[in-house]
Design a protein around this motif. Sequence first.
Motif, short mmCIF file in Angstrom:
data_model
loop_
_atom_site.label_atom_id
_atom_site.label_comp_id
_atom_site.label_asym_id
_atom_site.label_seq_id
_atom_site.Cartn_x
_atom_site.Cartn_y
_atom_site.Cartn_z
N PHE A 1 4.31 -8.94 -17.21
CA PHE A 1 5.20 -9.38 -16.12
C PHE A 1 4.39 -9.85 -14.91
O PHE A 1 4.74 -10.83 -14.26
N ASP A 2 3.31 -9.13 -14.63
CA ASP A 2 2.43 -9.56 -13.54
C ASP A 2 1.84 -10.94 -13.84
O ASP A 2 1.80 -11.82 -12.96
N ASN B 1 1.78 -16.85 -12.56
CA ASN B 1 1.79 -18.22 -13.04
C ASN B 1 3.13 -18.92 -12.84
O ASN B 1 3.35 -20.00 -13.39
N GLY B 2 4.00 -18.30 -12.04
CA GLY B 2 5.27 -18.93 -11.70
C GLY B 2 6.23 -19.08 -12.86
O GLY B 2 7.07 -19.99 -12.85
N SER C 1 17.21 -20.50 -16.51
CA SER C 1 15.83 -20.85 -16.18
C SER C 1 14.81 -19.79 -16.58
O SER C 1 13.61 -20.07 -16.56
N ASP C 2 15.25 -18.59 -16.94
CA ASP C 2 14.29 -17.54 -17.27
C ASP C 2 13.59 -17.87 -18.59
O ASP C 2 14.22 -18.26 -19.57
N LEU D 1 1.75 -19.05 -25.73
CA LEU D 1 2.84 -19.98 -25.41
C LEU D 1 2.75 -20.50 -23.98
O LEU D 1 2.97 -21.69 -23.73
N PHE D 2 2.41 -19.62 -23.05
CA PHE D 2 2.48 -19.97 -21.63
C PHE D 2 1.11 -20.12 -20.97
O PHE D 2 1.03 -20.27 -19.75
N GLY D 3 0.04 -20.06 -21.76
CA GLY D 3 -1.29 -20.30 -21.20
C GLY D 3 -1.79 -19.20 -20.32
O GLY D 3 -2.36 -19.46 -19.25
#
Length: 499
Positions: free
Chosen positions: A196-197, A202-203, A244-245, A373-375
């Motif tokens: 979560f951090d 990373n927005g 948007s989540d 997935l999110f880098g």
Amino acid sequence: MGGIAEALGIEHVFVLMLENRSLDHLLGFSGIAGADAQTGVTTKINGLSGTESNSFNGQTYTVSLGADYQMPTDPGHEFPDVLHQLCGPAATHQSGGPYPTVDNSGYVASYVATGGKDPGEVMKCYRPEQLPVLNALAAEFVICDNWHASMPGPTWPNRVFVHAASSAGLDHSPQTAEIVEWEAIDGLAFKNGTIFDALERNGIARRLYGGDDFPLVSALKGIHLDDIRHYSLFAGDLAQSKYSDRYIFIEPSYDVLNDYKGGASEHPLADITQGEALIKATYEAIRNSAVWPTSLFIIAWDEHGGFFDHGTPPDAPAPGDTAPGANNNQYGFTFERYGPRVPALVISPLIPKNLIDHRLYDHASIPATLEVLFGLNSLTARDAQANRLDSLITLRAPRSDCPETLPAPADSGAALPAFRALAAPVAATAVSRPDETVDAGNLPAIIHAAMQQELSVWPDRRQAIVSRVASIKTRANALQYLAEAQEKLRPHRSQANAV
């Protein structure tokens, strides 16, 4: 650094984590066949032959069909219990040393030692028709039959691995004195933080849904009250024109003060059809929303709950962020062995139908998948080496044949939850064994979650809040505290849930 989510077509990752069931217990007799996720050849789930057994007091207890919808006794699943289940009643573990040889011989003896009256109860497994929701999803999407708990022990350290690829050395269920000590140094912290951090830095938007006011995840440092929404809002949120989540973690209701009997977590003392109803409601909410074509949905169980499983937990890479003997480490466990197998399903319209994945996974595979997935960077050595789920996403366009609805749960005689109303006031909750110690099972973790929520709203009241928790000695005291916390937090929670 960018991830591969966009290239794969994944915009939303949902995770639902349930409680305390082994793979063999839920699906060992399912007989599911399908295509091997790696090779494409026809294969079968690594389930039961029907001859697997344990011996106890000179009698043999063989795996059998027809598990109870609701267990009469909760099998033990603390570190010593699991040690004896996996390695036999005489097994010992030397602090800091290797885990003993596993032969899965001690499940029945352990069950009797923790109060089980019918020794064969822990060897019972469900018929497919008893779990129609789970079996339908397993046959339609991907069943992972080599997914292990992250360590051979109880709920809380295993759940924390989902969020941090580590338990910060915790190898047992914490007690209230421990959580008070953690808060004296600003919470249960991880060297590299939690997933979560990393998402927040990373927005990347994330959201937590809980079936209760105090989901366990809210005990983590950095989780705020406005991160959490009640599960009753989930389907309505997904129906909005723009959701948007990106990462959504879902916890069931527990009803821990009433021995889990009214919860949907699939804890052994709860009616398992309540969890079936939760799985069905969650899948159908995602399936019939606008986010379905770009979604990945993972369902897993936190640990095996003391139920027989014939699989052998292999060696595991230690997270490397804490040493045996650290403050949170009671048994000197090195985290170099996985726990028993648990069920895990991977669901997406971008994955071919009816796959069986025999690759090794554990709960750290979830943050590992999010990272690619999110880098994001790896959190520990465990997720850095974990197998990921992105390799399952191979379709260029969403499947059009995914079921819009699932079968109804089996009729166990219990009323099924509606998932519409907010959690009932804690003050009205039945509390079993009110004079017994608070320090058992998940209750201290629930208290920790409530305390962290209070601290996130009133950080200037830390000393008073921590002192109040330190005064809790019995289950009745816990009921009183949780009711107080719920009443104080409800106005703030209502504001967050209105967003």
